[in-house]
Write an enzyme that holds these catalytic residues in place. Sequence first.
Site, PDB file in Angstrom:
ATOM      1  N   ASP A  36       0.833  -1.213   0.000  1.00  0.00           N
ATOM      2  CA  ASP A  36       0.000   0.000   0.000  1.00  0.00           C
ATOM      3  C   ASP A  36       0.868   1.263   0.000  1.00  0.00           C
ATOM      4  O   ASP A  36       1.932   1.284   0.615  1.00  0.00           O
ATOM      5  CB  ASP A  36      -0.905  -0.023   1.248  1.00  0.00           C
ATOM      6  CG  ASP A  36      -2.027   0.999   1.137  1.00  0.00           C
ATOM      7  OD1 ASP A  36      -2.310   1.473   0.018  1.00  0.00           O
ATOM      8  OD2 ASP A  36      -2.622   1.326   2.176  1.00  0.00           O
ATOM      9  N   ASN A  84     -10.764  -3.044  -5.720  1.00  0.00           N
ATOM     10  CA  ASN A  84     -10.023  -2.113  -6.578  1.00  0.00           C
ATOM     11  C   ASN A  84     -10.707  -1.909  -7.941  1.00  0.00           C
ATOM     12  O   ASN A  84     -10.389  -0.960  -8.659  1.00  0.00           O
ATOM     13  CB  ASN A  84      -8.579  -2.582  -6.791  1.00  0.00           C
ATOM     14  CG  ASN A  84      -7.695  -2.396  -5.577  1.00  0.00           C
ATOM     15  OD1 ASN A  84      -6.728  -3.126  -5.377  1.00  0.00           O
ATOM     16  ND2 ASN A  84      -8.001  -1.416  -4.736  1.00  0.00           N
TER      17      ASN A  84
HETATM   18  C1  FPP Z   1      -2.094   0.055  -3.329  1.00  0.00           C
HETATM   19  O1  FPP Z   1      -1.595   1.374  -3.236  1.00  0.00           O
HETATM   20  C2  FPP Z   1      -1.477  -0.604  -4.483  1.00  0.00           C
HETATM   21  C3  FPP Z   1      -2.161  -1.171  -5.528  1.00  0.00           C
HETATM   22  C4  FPP Z   1      -3.625  -1.176  -5.634  1.00  0.00           C
HETATM   23  C5  FPP Z   1      -1.434  -1.766  -6.668  1.00  0.00           C
HETATM   24  C6  FPP Z   1      -0.248  -2.594  -6.314  1.00  0.00           C
HETATM   25  C7  FPP Z   1       0.583  -2.780  -7.538  1.00  0.00           C
HETATM   26  C8  FPP Z   1       1.943  -2.763  -7.560  1.00  0.00           C
HETATM   27  C9  FPP Z   1       2.766  -2.654  -6.344  1.00  0.00           C
HETATM   28  C10 FPP Z   1       2.710  -2.833  -8.832  1.00  0.00           C
HETATM   29  C11 FPP Z   1       2.518  -3.997  -9.709  1.00  0.00           C
HETATM   30  C12 FPP Z   1       2.438  -5.326  -9.071  1.00  0.00           C
HETATM   31  C13 FPP Z   1       2.725  -6.516  -9.672  1.00  0.00           C
HETATM   32  C14 FPP Z   1       2.528  -7.780  -8.910  1.00  0.00           C
HETATM   33  C15 FPP Z   1       3.256  -6.629 -11.040  1.00  0.00           C
HETATM   34  P1  FPP Z   1      -2.616   2.600  -3.415  1.00  0.00           P
HETATM   35  O2  FPP Z   1      -2.734   2.923  -4.860  1.00  0.00           O
HETATM   36  O3  FPP Z   1      -3.902   2.267  -2.729  1.00  0.00           O
HETATM   37  O4  FPP Z   1      -1.832   3.740  -2.659  1.00  0.00           O
HETATM   38  P2  FPP Z   1      -2.504   4.913  -1.780  1.00  0.00           P
HETATM   39  O5  FPP Z   1      -3.125   4.243  -0.574  1.00  0.00           O
HETATM   40  O6  FPP Z   1      -1.327   5.755  -1.407  1.00  0.00           O
HETATM   41  O7  FPP Z   1      -3.498   5.617  -2.640  1.00  0.00           O
END
Ligand code: FPP
Length: 265
Positions: A36, A84
Amino acid sequence: MFARKGAGDHGILMGTSTQKDVSCDAVPQHVAVIMDGNGRWARRRILPRQVGHRAGIKPIRQIVEQCMCRGVKFLTLFAFSSENWQRPREEIRRLMVLFVEALNSEVEELYEKGVQLSFIGETGLLNPALQELMKAAEIRTHNNSRMNLAVAVAYGGRADLVNAAKKVARQVSEGTLDPEQIDETHYASALEMARLPDVDLLIRTGGEQRISNFLLWNLAYTELYFSDVLWPDFGVDEMKKALDFYVGRQRRFGRTGEQIEGARC
Ligand code: FPP
């Protein structure tokens, strides 16, 4: 395929050494990570969210390396949750493009390193081209055994529980299962993580302290580690801190501290 610690595994009561597995292991067998903070990482730099997601690839490489180095056998990453899907269409599209790119660029190296790759979640909801790449990656790495890397995509813990209930109900209605035979081991075998042992350590980055509908069943006795560090900044040193935190935990699984001390290795 993999040994699951069952309710009947009463090593301490029977005077055997199986208790060692639950109290003294310095290295978690199975680590799961909620990655996250990509969005906030980007926002702090006045960059679009997708730049944060892209920056989230590097720590994945580092964490995989670190886990292999420390002898972790199973690593599960929460890449995209059922919830998501509610994000803006453009963010979802770019995330899917990123998954495709990551598979194209990383699978061969993971194969060379001896990593077995698998995917959990409602992957049938994903773009067919991405589904094909996932299937190909699973097939390519199928015979590897150094570490199992499971990536949760379109995964939701409650949906997993409901789908497992449907599977078990079908077995009953088809007459292949007597309801009296349903126990924790049988139910767990219908879950997405059926082939994997329970999670020993859950890491969540980004400062929030919640499970967010990740592996609900499999986290029942998991040690929880929350880090304020945003995912793109979570590198080797942060991973070492998480693994060191685990070393300091006394895992009791319902028993008393004295019982665990008595059985210490
Ligand atoms: C949550 O952070 C993250 C995600 C929904 C996406 C995770 C994806 C990756 C780390 C990259 C690709 C992964 C693979 C396995 C190829 P957020 O967007 O909710 O962050 P925030 O809470 O700061 O808004």
